[in-house]
Design a protein around this motif. Structure first.
Motif, PDB file in Angstrom:
ATOM      1  N   ASN A  75       0.837  -1.198   0.000  1.00 36.91           N
ATOM      2  CA  ASN A  75       0.000   0.000   0.000  1.00 36.91           C
ATOM      3  C   ASN A  75       0.879   1.258   0.000  1.00 36.91           C
ATOM      4  O   ASN A  75       2.070   1.195   0.288  1.00 36.91           O
ATOM      5  CB  ASN A  75      -0.931   0.006   1.204  1.00 36.91           C
ATOM      6  N   GLU A 115     -13.484  12.116   4.323  1.00 40.11           N
ATOM      7  CA  GLU A 115     -13.767  11.371   3.093  1.00 40.11           C
ATOM      8  C   GLU A 115     -13.196  12.082   1.873  1.00 40.11           C
ATOM      9  O   GLU A 115     -12.718  11.440   0.933  1.00 40.11           O
ATOM     10  CB  GLU A 115     -15.275  11.179   2.944  1.00 40.11           C
ATOM     11  N   LYS A 124      -4.713   7.724   1.141  1.00 43.73           N
ATOM     12  CA  LYS A 124      -4.692   6.253   1.180  1.00 43.73           C
ATOM     13  C   LYS A 124      -5.271   5.731  -0.141  1.00 43.73           C
ATOM     14  O   LYS A 124      -6.421   5.292  -0.205  1.00 43.73           O
ATOM     15  CB  LYS A 124      -5.500   5.753   2.377  1.00 43.73           C
ATOM     16  N   PRO A 125      -4.471   5.764  -1.217  1.00 47.21           N
ATOM     17  CA  PRO A 125      -5.004   5.488  -2.562  1.00 47.21           C
ATOM     18  C   PRO A 125      -5.425   4.043  -2.805  1.00 47.21           C
ATOM     19  O   PRO A 125      -6.136   3.765  -3.778  1.00 47.21           O
ATOM     20  CB  PRO A 125      -3.844   5.877  -3.484  1.00 47.21           C
ATOM     21  N   ASP A 126      -5.017   3.117  -1.961  1.00 48.18           N
ATOM     22  CA  ASP A 126      -5.282   1.700  -2.229  1.00 48.18           C
ATOM     23  C   ASP A 126      -6.547   1.173  -1.551  1.00 48.18           C
ATOM     24  O   ASP A 126      -6.900   0.007  -1.730  1.00 48.18           O
ATOM     25  CB  ASP A 126      -4.075   0.861  -1.790  1.00 48.18           C
ATOM     26  N   LEU A 127      -7.201   2.020  -0.779  1.00 50.56           N
ATOM     27  CA  LEU A 127      -8.427   1.624  -0.084  1.00 50.56           C
ATOM     28  C   LEU A 127      -9.489   2.684  -0.337  1.00 50.56           C
ATOM     29  O   LEU A 127      -9.184   3.788  -0.785  1.00 50.56           O
ATOM     30  CB  LEU A 127      -8.177   1.500   1.419  1.00 50.56           C
ATOM     31  N   SER A 128     -10.727   2.339  -0.040  1.00 50.08           N
ATOM     32  CA  SER A 128     -11.785   3.340  -0.118  1.00 50.08           C
ATOM     33  C   SER A 128     -12.316   3.618   1.281  1.00 50.08           C
ATOM     34  O   SER A 128     -12.232   2.775   2.184  1.00 50.08           O
ATOM     35  CB  SER A 128     -12.929   2.862  -1.020  1.00 50.08           C
ATOM     36  N   TRP A 129     -12.868   4.810   1.451  1.00 49.67           N
ATOM     37  CA  TRP A 129     -13.458   5.252   2.716  1.00 49.67           C
ATOM     38  C   TRP A 129     -14.478   4.239   3.230  1.00 49.67           C
ATOM     39  O   TRP A 129     -14.407   3.775   4.378  1.00 49.67           O
ATOM     40  CB  TRP A 129     -14.077   6.624   2.467  1.00 49.67           C
ATOM     41  N   GLU A 130     -15.438   3.863   2.402  1.00 49.69           N
ATOM     42  CA  GLU A 130     -16.502   2.954   2.846  1.00 49.69           C
ATOM     43  C   GLU A 130     -15.989   1.540   3.068  1.00 49.69           C
ATOM     44  O   GLU A 130     -16.512   0.811   3.911  1.00 49.69           O
ATOM     45  CB  GLU A 130     -17.656   2.950   1.841  1.00 49.69           C
ATOM     46  N   GLU A 131     -14.963   1.142   2.332  1.00 49.81           N
ATOM     47  CA  GLU A 131     -14.369  -0.188   2.534  1.00 49.81           C
ATOM     48  C   GLU A 131     -13.849  -0.333   3.964  1.00 49.81           C
ATOM     49  O   GLU A 131     -14.023  -1.378   4.605  1.00 49.81           O
ATOM     50  CB  GLU A 131     -13.234  -0.383   1.530  1.00 49.81           C
ATOM     51  N   PHE A 167      -9.476  11.202   1.734  1.00 49.95           N
ATOM     52  CA  PHE A 167      -9.082   9.817   1.985  1.00 49.95           C
ATOM     53  C   PHE A 167      -8.314   9.201   0.816  1.00 49.95           C
ATOM     54  O   PHE A 167      -7.224   8.643   0.991  1.00 49.95           O
ATOM     55  CB  PHE A 167     -10.317   8.974   2.308  1.00 49.95           C
ATOM     56  N   LYS A 168      -8.865   9.282  -0.390  1.00 52.75           N
ATOM     57  CA  LYS A 168      -8.259   8.605  -1.548  1.00 52.75           C
ATOM     58  C   LYS A 168      -6.901   9.195  -1.891  1.00 52.75           C
ATOM     59  O   LYS A 168      -5.998   8.477  -2.363  1.00 52.75           O
ATOM     60  CB  LYS A 168      -9.206   8.709  -2.746  1.00 52.75           C
TER      61      LYS A 168
END
Length: 312
Positions: free
Chosen positions: A41, A144, A151-158, A147-148
């Motif tokens: 990540n 939110e 942390k580009p490899d995950l999503s907020w809602e994930e 976030f991307k």
């Protein structure tokens, strides 16, 4: 079975693996999965990120030297720790390594926490069978809109969905959502994140952003102590159902609407490390000699009262 594991510097001293002076003894054994390369990540603040040029031994400002697992298992017997906290970075086979390490720890009869990126419910159930009772959920970014980017490899809602799975498997209060203050979020976004975590049945663990040379955010400033103290108090007020006492000016906390007797009931733990039972995380965010963002032990009464007066 992994042959090697990383150990936080303070934990290694407490275990007798390193000879050095401890200014504050860690009450939890902080360990990290070993991988010879970087995390897959790319979190902008993290020394372990795949694009980072920082020292591979670092996580936040703490050095995590590698030791043979056999040495660490012996050291855990001597360290008088309240629990084991296993940090993870993402790499091929990481989850299997965590299973193996938890198996190796099982004879010690210590409660264990695991901080990990989103995994499925089946994996969480297996962790539970292996003695894990708390899971660290790395939301980190309390915004939110940011976030991307961070942390580009995950999503907020994930990440929020993962926190919900943790609560479903482990129970109320057993998901510790990690939030870093000072990544560009507003105070209102932070408070909204705290409220959402509480409504979900999760708990919160606050960190102060620490710029690390070699990371994408190396030139950002850490949050002021005053702002961090305001967020700590706001988190406490949300946890006690008194979020209406938080006074905003736009998106920033302006102050607190509290009666004198309510102020008198605020405990010194408000400014201490908040994490799993037995966690004190000394000097994770700050250098020794400075007033800590998170006190590892109860602050002196005069220090607590001074800090409280500073923000009220």
């Amino acid at each position: 079975m992994p042959e090697t594991i990383r150990v936080s510097y303070g934990t290694a001293i407490a275990m007798g693996l390193i000879r050095a002076k401890l200014l504050a003894r860690p009450t939890t054994a902080y360990l990290m999965t070993y991988w010879p390369g970087r995390c897959s990540n790319d979190c902008a603040f993290c020394a372990q990120a795949r694009s980072s040029r920082a020292d591979l031994e670092k996580l936040s400002r703490v050095v995590w030297p590698a030791f043979r697992l056999e040495e660490v298992l012996e050291g855990l017997k001597e360290g008088n720790f309240a629990r084991i906290c296993l940090q993870t970075i993402d790499y091929p086979g990481m989850v299997e390594d965590v299973f193996d390490l938890l198996e190796a720890f099982s004879d010690l009869k210590l409660p264990a926490s695991v901080s990990i990126t989103p995994v499925d419910s089946e994996t969480l159930e297996r962790f539970k069978e292996l003695g894990v009772d708390y899971i660290g959920v790395g939301l980190d970014v309390a915004s939110e809109r940011l976030f991307k980017e961070i942390k580009p490899d995950l999503s907020w809602e994930e990440v929020w969905d993962f926190a919900e799975r943790v609560v479903d498997v482990f129970g109320h209060g057993k998901a510790l959502i990690h939030v870093i203050v000072g990544l560009g979020e507003t105070d209102r976004e932070l408070v909204d994140t705290v409220i959402r975590a509480r409504e979900l049945g999760a708990d919160l663990s606050l960190f102060a952003f620490t710029p690390i040379k070699g990371t994408r955010l190396e030139n950002m400033e850490p949050p002021s102590l005053e702002r961090y103290r305001r967020i700590q108090l706001a988190e406490y007020l949300v946890s006690t159902g008194k979020e209406d006492a938080i006074v905003f000016d736009g998106d920033s906390i302006k102050g607190f609407r509290l009666l004198e007797d309510e102020v008198a009931k605020i405990p010194p733990t408000v400014f201490m490390t908040h994490g799993c039972p037995g966690c004190n995380r000394p000097y994770y965010n700050e250098r020794p000699g400075k007033e800590p963002y998170n006190y590892p032990f109860p602050p002196r009464r005069e220090d607590f009262e001074k800090a409280l007066k500073f923000i009220l």
